[in-house]
Design an enzyme around this catalytic site. Structure first.
Site, PDB file in Angstrom:
ATOM      1  N   SER A   9     -56.972   6.769  16.565  1.00 30.51           N
ATOM      2  CA  SER A   9     -56.643   6.715  15.143  1.00 30.51           C
ATOM      3  C   SER A   9     -57.407   5.564  14.511  1.00 30.51           C
ATOM      4  CB  SER A   9     -55.135   6.497  14.961  1.00 30.51           C
ATOM      5  OG  SER A   9     -54.815   6.181  13.624  1.00 30.51           O
ATOM      6  N   TYR A  59     -47.880   0.884  17.978  1.00 31.78           N
ATOM      7  CA  TYR A  59     -48.675   2.098  17.781  1.00 31.78           C
ATOM      8  C   TYR A  59     -50.145   1.751  17.603  1.00 31.78           C
ATOM      9  CZ  TYR A  59     -50.604   6.362  15.840  1.00 31.78           C
ATOM     10  OH  TYR A  59     -51.383   7.468  15.614  1.00 31.78           O
TER      11      TYR A  59
END
Length: 263
Positions: free
Chosen positions: A138, A151
């Site tokens: 990401s 995350y």
């Protein structure tokens, strides 16, 4: 006909990868926790694209789940030419608010499973002298975020890991790439109960477009793929901005988020 294995294959980017690869007439191995959804997805792809689809129900946050998929990747009689490590989770709250069990599950799925399956795949590919691994990361992995510190850290690990393995293996016929999208219209945020109402429409990407760009970058031999011009720019700012300035901006954002939670 070559075979691709896709994890997290019943929804979102995983389902988009499965469709794109089936359209290329690749046979598929689909991995996810929900056996019923896997069976339905396999039936749809088989009927539409006339490919062979094998389903492999497994929870990749567990040792047993990883071991099942590793065994399939290691099967020399049924070689896998492309591994797509797509399975992953996010959490709605920041590190302090989350339970340690949820944090550990995220690490197990986003990091440990990626490492284990990549290891199994490349050890099988190297004797053949060819093969591909695509690890879904990401743009959040380019720098710290607020909230959600674990995350972004897991996705940073995936980027660095993938780039390192890419450099190690590219001269031996095995390509490894990290896919770093921004916001993609999938079930990801809904499952994590992450609010998305304030995210501008311009920042959302289409899953099929992301997959198309990722596969093109893989074939070009690139170590990372950042879909769309807007995220190439945003990702570059995050990744290459002077660290003290960037951390100051993120710190202010974290402070604002904290005030919002108290109100």
């Amino acid at each position: 006909m070559t075979t691709a294995l896709v994890t997290g294959a019943t929804a979102g980017l995983g389902a988009a990868f499965a469709r794109a690869l089936a359209a290329e007439r690749r046979d598929l191995i689909l991995v996810a926790r929900d056996g019923d959804r896997l069976a339905a997805t396999a039936k749809e792809l088989t009927e539409k694209y006339s490919v062979q689809v094998e389903i492999l129900p497994a929870d990749l946050a567990s040792d047993d789940g990883c071991a099942r998929v590793e065994a399939r990747l290691a099967d020399a009689d049924r070689p896998v030419e492309l591994l797509v490590n797509n399975a992953g989770i996010g959490l709605r709250s920041g590190f302090v608010e989350n339970s340690i069990a949820d944090e550990e599950r995220m690490l197990a799925l986003n990091v440990r499973a990626v490492m284990r399956l990549t290891h199994a795949a490349v050890r099988s590919m190297l004797p053949r002298g060819h093969g591909d691994v695509l690890n879904v990361s990401s743009v959040a992995g380019f720098g710290p975020t607020a909230p959600g510190s674990t995350y972004s850290a897991t996705k940073a690990w995936v980027i660095t890991f993938s780039e390192s393995v890419h450099l190690t293996l590219k001269h031996r016929g095995v390509r490894v790439i990290a896919l770093c999208p921004g916001f993609v219209r999938t079930e990801f945020h809904q499952r994590a109960e992450i609010p998305t109402a304030d995210i501008p429409d311009a920042l959302w990407l289409d899953a099929d477009d992301v997959v198309r760009d990722a596969l093109a970058d893989l074939r070009r031999g690139r170590p990372t793929s950042v879909p769309s011009v807007r995220y190439k720019v945003l990702g570059g700012i995050v990744r290459y901005a002077p660290r003290p300035i960037f951390l100051r901006v993120i710190g202010r954002a974290a402070k604002a988020v904290g005030r919002g939670r108290q109100n």
